[in-house]
Design a protein around this motif. Structure first.
Motif, PDB file in Angstrom:
ATOM      1  N   UNK A 108       0.808  -1.223   0.000  1.00 48.77           N
ATOM      2  CA  UNK A 108       0.000   0.000   0.000  1.00 48.77           C
ATOM      3  C   UNK A 108       0.839   1.270   0.000  1.00 48.77           C
ATOM      4  N   UNK A 109       2.147   1.151  -0.160  1.00 48.62           N
ATOM      5  CA  UNK A 109       2.986   2.345  -0.065  1.00 48.62           C
ATOM      6  C   UNK A 109       4.006   2.458  -1.185  1.00 48.62           C
ATOM      7  N   UNK A 110       3.823   1.715  -2.259  1.00 50.41           N
ATOM      8  CA  UNK A 110       4.823   1.721  -3.317  1.00 50.41           C
ATOM      9  C   UNK A 110       4.634   2.858  -4.318  1.00 50.41           C
ATOM     10  N   UNK A 111       3.434   3.416  -4.386  1.00 48.43           N
ATOM     11  CA  UNK A 111       3.145   4.505  -5.315  1.00 48.43           C
ATOM     12  C   UNK A 111       2.265   5.536  -4.614  1.00 48.43           C
ATOM     13  N   UNK A 112       2.279   6.774  -5.055  1.00 46.16           N
ATOM     14  CA  UNK A 112       1.285   7.722  -4.546  1.00 46.16           C
ATOM     15  C   UNK A 112      -0.124   7.201  -4.831  1.00 46.16           C
ATOM     16  N   UNK A 113      -1.019   7.359  -3.885  1.00 44.75           N
ATOM     17  CA  UNK A 113      -2.357   6.775  -4.010  1.00 44.75           C
ATOM     18  C   UNK A 113      -3.072   7.250  -5.269  1.00 44.75           C
ATOM     19  N   UNK A 114      -2.964   8.532  -5.564  1.00 41.98           N
ATOM     20  CA  UNK A 114      -3.652   9.067  -6.742  1.00 41.98           C
ATOM     21  C   UNK A 114      -3.095   8.462  -8.025  1.00 41.98           C
ATOM     22  N   UNK A 115      -1.785   8.268  -8.059  1.00 44.56           N
ATOM     23  CA  UNK A 115      -1.159   7.672  -9.243  1.00 44.56           C
ATOM     24  C   UNK A 115      -1.601   6.222  -9.416  1.00 44.56           C
ATOM     25  N   UNK A 116      -1.647   5.479  -8.305  1.00 47.67           N
ATOM     26  CA  UNK A 116      -2.076   4.083  -8.367  1.00 47.67           C
ATOM     27  C   UNK A 116      -3.533   3.980  -8.809  1.00 47.67           C
ATOM     28  N   UNK A 117      -4.380   4.883  -8.310  1.00 51.27           N
ATOM     29  CA  UNK A 117      -5.792   4.870  -8.680  1.00 51.27           C
ATOM     30  C   UNK A 117      -5.965   5.164 -10.170  1.00 51.27           C
ATOM     31  N   UNK A 118      -5.222   6.132 -10.681  1.00 55.00           N
ATOM     32  CA  UNK A 118      -5.319   6.476 -12.100  1.00 55.00           C
ATOM     33  C   UNK A 118      -4.904   5.301 -12.975  1.00 55.00           C
ATOM     34  N   UNK A 119      -3.833   4.620 -12.594  1.00 57.47           N
ATOM     35  CA  UNK A 119      -3.363   3.482 -13.375  1.00 57.47           C
ATOM     36  C   UNK A 119      -4.353   2.324 -13.302  1.00 57.47           C
ATOM     37  N   UNK A 120      -4.928   2.096 -12.132  1.00 61.88           N
ATOM     38  CA  UNK A 120      -5.924   1.030 -11.992  1.00 61.88           C
ATOM     39  C   UNK A 120      -7.152   1.316 -12.854  1.00 61.88           C
ATOM     40  N   UNK A 121      -7.592   2.556 -12.858  1.00 64.59           N
ATOM     41  CA  UNK A 121      -8.716   2.922 -13.708  1.00 64.59           C
ATOM     42  C   UNK A 121      -8.416   2.667 -15.180  1.00 64.59           C
TER      43      UNK A 121
END
Length: 625
Positions: free
Chosen positions: A199-212
């Protein structure tokens, strides 16, 4: 390779021994005579139990292809069923006799050792100067050495299970582990682990954008908000094509793709499924999201994947929130629903979980009267489940559209099957004999169901989805993930309505819900963690995120014919894999394709991180219709 397994495993053996010596032996040096007697007795009881666990772990590994892990604690929550399964399926008396013999030898050895120690102590001069000081210093030195041994040596980090994974051979890595170490570590992780790596490898917003970007197709419309971070509306399906009125999802226990004839196996264990596959849409690269039934069930019906720390999600408080699942969505469209199962719905909290997620009725082992066959461990036979399902569907079809879920169980150890079998018994002379007969019986019962259902009025208006809850471990391993544990057939079946096809698109259980909704012609907003496999906008090779049961924090991303494996202790590994026939194997491409490794690692981490965080903050549901 095997010799190195024992050498690597020595660290784990010493660590376990150090913990036990610290807890059990040091009191012998400190306590008075009466305390020493109780400490000796505790020592013998604990080591006798360890001998029993050591004997039992051999069968545990043969069944699950892993060392002891938190599956042990999950099974201990169901002592009646598990004890029956063990008694019926394994040579319990033989193992108990072996345990009694080993315990007897332990008693003899301990008694001899204690007498020798007492004799030596009696001959030491009582007036020896500084005796207490030397004894105290010696005890302190021993304690320091034991602490270092318990940590696995002088390394900056304590010993972890990943330190045993030194080779590409899964068995060699597992052999290096110590079952008591993995069991104790599982207990600790279950209580204290925060899964910070994921849960700490990427900024949350960046991870969410990539998941989307992974989940949203080009024709979808994003409706994302802070409360619904993955919400999107699929494009309206084209008009003029067949729309089923009813949906039946069949999850078959341990229905491994490796032994399915439609996927090129030659054992002829699945002639009925193979016949059905000729008239449906068969996905040849389909994967279960986990390796245990509950993971397959919730991934299929809630479209949420199996993630580190949440392998037993249906029992956890996080599961009480709403998901973007198939029963929930169909309930909004007026569907009635029924879940049929051979066994007890209390197992894995199935009823408690799905009653909160859109299923109306549950038919379990206690609801079958005068069954054709009742397994003394698990419940009624697959044939009984299918016959009851056909009767239920006939009744429901006259009212509203329905969702039927069937979870089978006959293809499960200890493979208690009707006698005589409705086909010639398969004889292999090894441990696969029960498995082969179980899979053949499950396939036969499936064929019987479709022979009955095809005669009913509801059949022509129904979409059937058939898949396995998971596979099982068989050679070859096909990457260290042992892909046979995950590979399952996936068939969408509506003869005369869906044109027969074979598709190589990678699919997993989380794709089933969105695909069914697409075939129904429904464009409701969704936060599913899969995609509609039939959307014209799906132009890539597909993807699946998979994770084994238990406490291993290894996760893999499959894209096309590549698999990227990742765990907190090791760098990512990339493989090109093949599933079928004699060519089934994997080639390590980590060094030859670093750009693909980097891209897939980032996507995998984003998907897992976003999944854990949205689950924790309870943002997986849907806005009011």
């Amino acid at each position: 390779m095997i010799a190195k397994s024992f050498l690597v495993g020595l660290r784990f053996d010493l660590a376990v021994s150090a913990y036990l010596i610290i807890l059990l032996t040091l009191p012998l040096l400190m306590l008075p005579a009466r305390g020493k007697l109780w400490s000796r007795r505790l020592f013998l009881v604990v080591f006798s139990l360890l001998l029993l666990l050591g004997v039992a772990e051999a069968e545990f590994y043969r069944e699950f292809s892993v060392r002891f892990n938190n599956l042990v604690f999950e099974y201990l929550k169901h002592p009646d069923i598990v004890s029956g399964m063990i008694w019926d399926g394994y040579p319990v008396v033989r193992y108990l006799a072996a345990w009694a013999t080993l315990t007897g030898l332990l008693l003899v050895a301990e008694s001899w050792w204690w007498r020798r120690c007492m004799q030596t102590s009696g001959t030491a001069p009582t007036s020896w100067p500084h005796r207490r000081l030397v004894r105290g210093m010696s005890s302190a030195l021993v304690l320091i050495l034991l602490i270092f041994a318990s940590r696995g040596g002088l390394s900056s980090e304590p010993l972890r299970w990943g330190d045993a994974f030194f080779s590409e051979t899964t068995f060699a890595n597992h052999l290096a582990l110590n079952g008591m170490f993995t069991l104790g570590r599982s207990a600790w992780d279950t209580i204290y682990s925060k899964h910070s790596f994921w849960v700490s490898r990427q900024p949350e917003a960046e991870a969410l954008t990539l998941t989307n970007s992974m989940l949203q197709l080009s024709t979808d419309t994003s409706l994302a908000t802070a409360d619904y971070p993955l919400l999107r509306r699929p494009a309206s399906p084209p008009t003029g094509q067949w729309r089923p009125q009813n949906v039946v999802v069949i999850l078959m226990e341990s229905f491994a793709g490796r032994y399915c004839g439609a996927l090129c196996d030659k054992h002829q264990l699945t002639p009925e499924f193979d016949r059905l596959a000729k008239d449906g849409i068969l996905f040849t690269r389909a994967f279960a999201n986990g390796t245990h039934t509950h993971q397959g069930v919730y991934a299929t019906l809630t479209s949420f994947p199996n993630l580190p720390g949440y392998e037993f999600l249906m029992k956890m408080m996080e599961a009480s929130q709403e998901f973007s699942g198939l029963p929930t969505l169909l309930e909004r469209h007026g569907f009635q629903s029924v879940f049929l199962y051979n066994g007890l719905f209390s197992w894995d909290n199935k009823e408690g979980f799905f009653r909160n997620h859109g299923i109306d009725r549950f038919i379990g082992t206690e609801d079958y009267h005068n069954p054709v066959f009742r397994d003394p461990v698990w419940g009624v036979s697959d044939l009984d489940v299918y016959q009851r399902a056909n009767e239920e569907f006939k009744t429901m079809a006259g009212d509203k559209p329905f969702l039927g879920v069937i979870l089978t169980l006959s293809n499960h150890s200890p493979f208690n099957l009707p006698d005589p079998l409705p086909f010639p018994r398969i004889v292999t002379g090894d441990h696969l004999e029960g498995r082969f007969n179980g899979m053949r019986y499950a396939d036969w019962a499936l064929g019987e169901f479709f022979r009955q259902a095809s005669q009913e009025e509801y059949f022509k208006d129904t979409l059937f989805v058939i898949t396995g809850d998971h596979g099982f471990a068989v050679p070859p391993n096909i990457t260290p993930m042992s892909l046979a544990r995950f590979n399952v057939p996936l068939l969408f079946y509506a003869p005369g309505q869906l044109a027969p096809q074979r598709r190589d698109t990678v699919a997993s259980q989380v794709d089933i819900g969105p695909s069914v909704m697409g075939l129904l012609g429904v464009d409701d907003p969704t936060q599913a963690w899969g995609r509609n496999l039939f959307s014209p906008a799906l132009q890539d090779a597909g993807f699946a995120v998979i994770k084994p049961s238990g406490s291993e924090e290894v996760v893999a991303l499959i894209e096309g014919d590549r698999l990227l494996m990742l765990d907190p202790k090791s760098p990512p590994k990339l493989y090109r894999y093949a599933l079928d026939g004699p060519s089934a194997d994997a080639l390590d491409e980590t060094a030859s394709d670093p750009q693909r490794v980097q891209r897939m690692e980032k996507r995998l981490l984003a998907y897992v991180q976003t999944g854990i965080l949205t689950l924790r903050i309870r943002h997986l549901g849907l806005p009011s219709p």
